[in-house]
Motif scaffolding. Structure first.
Motif, PDB file in Angstrom:
ATOM      1  N   GLU A  67     -24.467  48.179  39.999  1.00 50.72           N
ATOM      2  CA  GLU A  67     -25.653  47.937  39.174  1.00 50.72           C
ATOM      3  C   GLU A  67     -25.288  47.662  37.715  1.00 50.72           C
ATOM      4  OE1 GLU A  67     -28.906  47.791  39.836  1.00 50.72           O
ATOM      5  OE2 GLU A  67     -28.777  48.120  41.989  1.00 50.72           O
ATOM      6  N   VAL A  68     -24.216  48.310  37.224  1.00 54.43           N
ATOM      7  CA  VAL A  68     -23.839  48.096  35.815  1.00 54.43           C
ATOM      8  C   VAL A  68     -22.706  47.091  35.681  1.00 54.43           C
ATOM      9  CG1 VAL A  68     -24.600  50.410  35.165  1.00 54.43           C
ATOM     10  CG2 VAL A  68     -22.210  50.051  35.825  1.00 54.43           C
ATOM     11  N   GLY A  69     -22.297  46.463  36.803  1.00 56.08           N
ATOM     12  CA  GLY A  69     -21.278  45.416  36.771  1.00 56.08           C
ATOM     13  C   GLY A  69     -19.896  45.921  36.394  1.00 56.08           C
ATOM     14  N   ALA A  70     -19.556  47.145  36.812  1.00 53.87           N
ATOM     15  CA  ALA A  70     -18.265  47.725  36.450  1.00 53.87           C
ATOM     16  C   ALA A  70     -17.240  47.531  37.565  1.00 53.87           C
ATOM     17  CB  ALA A  70     -18.424  49.216  36.151  1.00 53.87           C
ATOM     18  N   HIS A  71     -15.969  47.517  37.179  1.00 58.35           N
ATOM     19  CA  HIS A  71     -14.878  47.519  38.147  1.00 58.35           C
ATOM     20  C   HIS A  71     -14.803  48.905  38.771  1.00 58.35           C
ATOM     21  CE1 HIS A  71     -11.117  46.597  40.065  1.00 58.35           C
ATOM     22  NE2 HIS A  71     -10.470  47.531  39.387  1.00 58.35           N
ATOM     23  N   PHE A  72     -14.646  48.971  40.087  1.00 57.17           N
ATOM     24  CA  PHE A  72     -14.733  50.238  40.816  1.00 57.17           C
ATOM     25  C   PHE A  72     -13.386  50.587  41.438  1.00 57.17           C
ATOM     26  CE2 PHE A  72     -15.946  52.856  44.547  1.00 57.17           C
ATOM     27  CZ  PHE A  72     -16.729  53.814  43.913  1.00 57.17           C
ATOM     28  N   VAL A  85      -3.636  58.444  39.187  1.00 54.34           N
ATOM     29  CA  VAL A  85      -4.454  58.393  37.976  1.00 54.34           C
ATOM     30  C   VAL A  85      -3.826  57.434  36.969  1.00 54.34           C
ATOM     31  CG1 VAL A  85      -5.301  59.719  36.001  1.00 54.34           C
ATOM     32  CG2 VAL A  85      -5.406  60.707  38.301  1.00 54.34           C
ATOM     33  N   ARG A  86      -2.489  57.498  36.817  1.00 56.70           N
ATOM     34  CA  ARG A  86      -1.806  56.585  35.892  1.00 56.70           C
ATOM     35  C   ARG A  86      -2.003  55.132  36.328  1.00 56.70           C
ATOM     36  NH1 ARG A  86       2.949  60.124  36.442  1.00 56.70           N
ATOM     37  NH2 ARG A  86       2.879  61.717  34.803  1.00 56.70           N
ATOM     38  N   ASP A  87      -1.914  54.887  37.632  1.00 62.90           N
ATOM     39  CA  ASP A  87      -2.119  53.521  38.134  1.00 62.90           C
ATOM     40  C   ASP A  87      -3.539  53.050  37.841  1.00 62.90           C
ATOM     41  OD1 ASP A  87       0.453  53.537  39.078  1.00 62.90           O
ATOM     42  OD2 ASP A  87      -0.088  53.989  41.155  1.00 62.90           O
ATOM     43  N   ALA A  88      -4.513  53.980  37.978  1.00 64.10           N
ATOM     44  CA  ALA A  88      -5.904  53.629  37.696  1.00 64.10           C
ATOM     45  C   ALA A  88      -6.084  53.300  36.214  1.00 64.10           C
ATOM     46  CB  ALA A  88      -6.826  54.773  38.104  1.00 64.10           C
ATOM     47  N   VAL A  89      -5.374  54.043  35.349  1.00 67.46           N
ATOM     48  CA  VAL A  89      -5.449  53.786  33.912  1.00 67.46           C
ATOM     49  C   VAL A  89      -4.901  52.396  33.600  1.00 67.46           C
ATOM     50  CG1 VAL A  89      -4.470  54.461  31.674  1.00 67.46           C
ATOM     51  CG2 VAL A  89      -5.404  56.209  33.226  1.00 67.46           C
ATOM     52  N   THR A  90      -3.767  52.051  34.218  1.00 71.20           N
ATOM     53  CA  THR A  90      -3.174  50.724  34.008  1.00 71.20           C
ATOM     54  C   THR A  90      -4.136  49.627  34.455  1.00 71.20           C
ATOM     55  OG1 THR A  90      -0.949  51.627  34.328  1.00 71.20           O
ATOM     56  CG2 THR A  90      -1.217  49.244  34.597  1.00 71.20           C
ATOM     57  N   GLU A  91      -4.760  49.843  35.605  1.00 72.18           N
ATOM     58  CA  GLU A  91      -5.717  48.865  36.129  1.00 72.18           C
ATOM     59  C   GLU A  91      -6.932  48.754  35.214  1.00 72.18           C
ATOM     60  OE1 GLU A  91      -8.137  48.120  40.327  1.00 72.18           O
ATOM     61  OE2 GLU A  91      -6.420  49.507  40.265  1.00 72.18           O
ATOM     62  N   ARG A  94      -6.145  46.700  32.171  1.00 72.40           N
ATOM     63  CA  ARG A  94      -6.129  45.276  32.512  1.00 72.40           C
ATOM     64  C   ARG A  94      -7.562  44.730  32.594  1.00 72.40           C
ATOM     65  NH1 ARG A  94      -3.026  45.714  36.544  1.00 72.40           N
ATOM     66  NH2 ARG A  94      -4.603  45.831  38.174  1.00 72.40           N
ATOM     67  N   GLU A  95      -8.456  45.504  33.203  1.00 73.29           N
ATOM     68  CA  GLU A  95      -9.847  45.062  33.324  1.00 73.29           C
ATOM     69  C   GLU A  95     -10.537  45.024  31.964  1.00 73.29           C
ATOM     70  OE1 GLU A  95     -11.449  43.900  35.980  1.00 73.29           O
ATOM     71  OE2 GLU A  95      -9.565  44.068  37.099  1.00 73.29           O
ATOM     72  N   ARG A  96     -10.184  45.981  31.090  1.00 74.56           N
ATOM     73  CA  ARG A  96     -10.774  45.974  29.753  1.00 74.56           C
ATOM     74  C   ARG A  96     -10.380  44.710  28.991  1.00 74.56           C
ATOM     75  NH1 ARG A  96      -9.961  51.085  25.832  1.00 74.56           N
ATOM     76  NH2 ARG A  96      -7.783  50.423  26.017  1.00 74.56           N
ATOM     77  N   GLY A  97      -9.138  44.239  29.229  1.00 75.10           N
ATOM     78  CA  GLY A  97      -8.697  42.992  28.600  1.00 75.10           C
ATOM     79  C   GLY A  97      -9.513  41.798  29.064  1.00 75.10           C
ATOM     80  N   THR A 102     -14.438  50.096  33.640  1.00 77.13           N
ATOM     81  CA  THR A 102     -13.943  50.602  34.927  1.00 77.13           C
ATOM     82  C   THR A 102     -14.569  51.955  35.233  1.00 77.13           C
ATOM     83  OG1 THR A 102     -11.821  49.459  34.775  1.00 77.13           O
ATOM     84  CG2 THR A 102     -11.906  51.402  36.183  1.00 77.13           C
ATOM     85  N   ILE A 103     -15.043  52.082  36.454  1.00 73.09           N
ATOM     86  CA  ILE A 103     -15.522  53.368  36.959  1.00 73.09           C
ATOM     87  C   ILE A 103     -14.487  53.886  37.949  1.00 73.09           C
ATOM     88  CG2 ILE A 103     -17.223  54.470  38.462  1.00 73.09           C
ATOM     89  CD1 ILE A 103     -19.361  52.809  37.142  1.00 73.09           C
TER      90      ILE A 103
END
Length: 434
Positions: A67-72, A85-91, A94-97, A102-103
């Motif tokens: 609904e909010v158009g976020a990466h899941f 968790v570190r891998d999720a932070v890296t991802e 990348r999505e923020r760029g 990201t949710i």
């Protein structure tokens, strides 16, 4: 579709595709309710979704992200660790760029230990990750305060039988469901009750029952469902709520309620020895000297459970619980002990009077240890006349009640206090609480 490419389970196929398809949770999703307002604003903060199994926590997290158009990013705390968790932070970086938030969805967040939860903190605090945690456990006990303070806790409720019935009817009519299957009305009513508010359990049972009979009958539902064990998390809030209900029913002298809660615990898979230990505590805390035999009976029940195990030992537990519920009640020793602990903790440690001190050596005797001690069997009157508390201390800790055996000793207690030169300012039956 082949044997090696089976269809997804019915519960997975019927996952809601939009928030409007979500069954139940109207206290969160209804007009003007918390999640409705969040979706209207488009500003979704970190959340902890707390509720029983099968009420849609995972589904709701996915839908909110959409609904909010976020990466899941979905993770399960059962298998994930700090590396994930570190891998999720890296991802997420990348999505923020790419201009996308990201949710991170963390299922069973209560299974993350303190260090693993702490690893999430800086990224949740910075806004890089919007955390949605799902848990069946009370977050107050299982989620670190620092993480909990950065997330809003929303309580999801078990689905009602009416909610489950609507979901089952959808499963029989939806193109993703069992559209070629029919079900008797009585069968749907039975399954709606047996599911205990768990949509996943209801749909899984319906799917199995459909392989046994078409139309689905009550007999098919019963066979597919198997033994109906009461829902109980053996280490979580439900477990301690049942313990609390059992203890309070015993204290309130309600025999049937005490037996019911005991049966819920035993059938739910509680450790019988743990239950036995709690029953022993009830005897000491709430029966006390009103019936001194209660503690002996409960110790015997604990020994029986240990010796026989379950289910044979369960009868001894039931006997103990019935006895405690029927017994007269007194918490006078419990209150007196709390009063004694408070007296020790809240005052200076006064020295033991010389006449009460141990005097094993000549030097100690020369210093007055044990001097002038009146030995009761040689000098009863002198024994009652001497002081047994530290000099200057005045304590009234114990007050017998008028219940059971303790009512018979209340008069002796009064006479003993008079013999010691003390007068009680407390009334019988109304010991001070602390």
């Amino acid at each position: 579709m082949t044997l090696f490419d089976p269809p997804a389970p019915l519960a997975e196929r019927l996952r809601p595709r939009t928030v409007s398809e979500v069954v139940g949770q109207t206290h969160l999703l209804g007009a003007g309710k918390p999640l409705s307002r969040v979706l209207q604003s488009g500003r979704l903060g970190s959340l902890i979704l707390w509720g029983p199994p099968g009420v849609g926590k995972t589904t709701l997290a996915r839908l909110l992200a959409g609904e909010v158009g976020a990466h899941f990013i979905p993770l399960s705390a059962v298998t994930a660790g700090v590396k994930d968790v570190r891998d999720a932070v890296t991802e997420a970086e990348r999505e923020r760029g790419r201009g996308k938030r990201t949710i991170l969805f963390l299922d069973e967040i209560h299974r993350f230990n303190k260090a693993q939860q702490d690893a999430l903190l800086p990224h949740v605090e910075s806004g890089l990750l919007t955390l949605i945690g799902a848990t069946t456990e009370n977050p107050s006990f299982e989620v670190n305060p620092a993480l909990r303070s950065r997330a809003r806790t929303l309580v999801l409720e078990a689905l009602t039988p009416q909610d489950i019935r609507g979901l089952l009817e959808r499963a029989l009519n939806d193109e993703r469901g069992l559209k070629d299957v029919q079900a008797e009305d009585a069968a749907l009513e039975l399954l709606s009750r047996l599911a205990d508010g768990d949509a996943r359990r209801a749909l899984s049972t319906l799917e199995v029952a459909a392989t046994l009979a078409n139309p689905v009958t009550e007999e098919a539902v019963t066979e597919a469902f198997g033994k109906h064990l009461p829902a109980m998390d053996k280490n979580g809030e439900d477990f301690y709520n049942l313990i609390s209900a059992l203890h309070k029913s015993v204290r309130g002298s309600h025999v049937d309620a005490a037996l019911y809660w005991l049966a819920r615990m035993v059938e739910g898979g509680a450790d019988p020895l743990y239950v036995a230990r709690r029953v022993v505590r009830m005897a000491a805390e709430d029966i006390g000297l009103a019936d001194p035999q209660a503690l002996r009976l409960c110790i015997a029940a604990r020994d029986t459970v240990e010796f026989l195990g379950s289910p044979e030992g369960d009868l001894a537990l039931a006997q103990a619980v019935v006895y405690l519920a029927l017994a007269p009640k007194s918490n006078s020793v419990y209150v007196a002990w709390k009063n004694a602990l408070n007296a020790v903790r809240d005052s200076e440690m006064l020295p033991v009077p010389l006449h009460l001190r141990n005097a094993p050596t000549a030097l100690m005797r020369q210093q007055g240890y044990g001097k002038a001690y009146a030995y009761y069997f040689d000098d009863p009157e002198g024994s009652f006349g001497q002081n047994y508390l530290p000099d200057g201390a005045e304590l009234e800790l114990y007050a017998p009640t008028g219940e059971g055996w303790e009512a018979r000793v209340a008069e002796r207690w009064r006479k003993l206090r008079e013999a010691h030169g003390e007068s009680s300012t407390q009334q019988l039956g109304t010991p001070e609480s602390s």
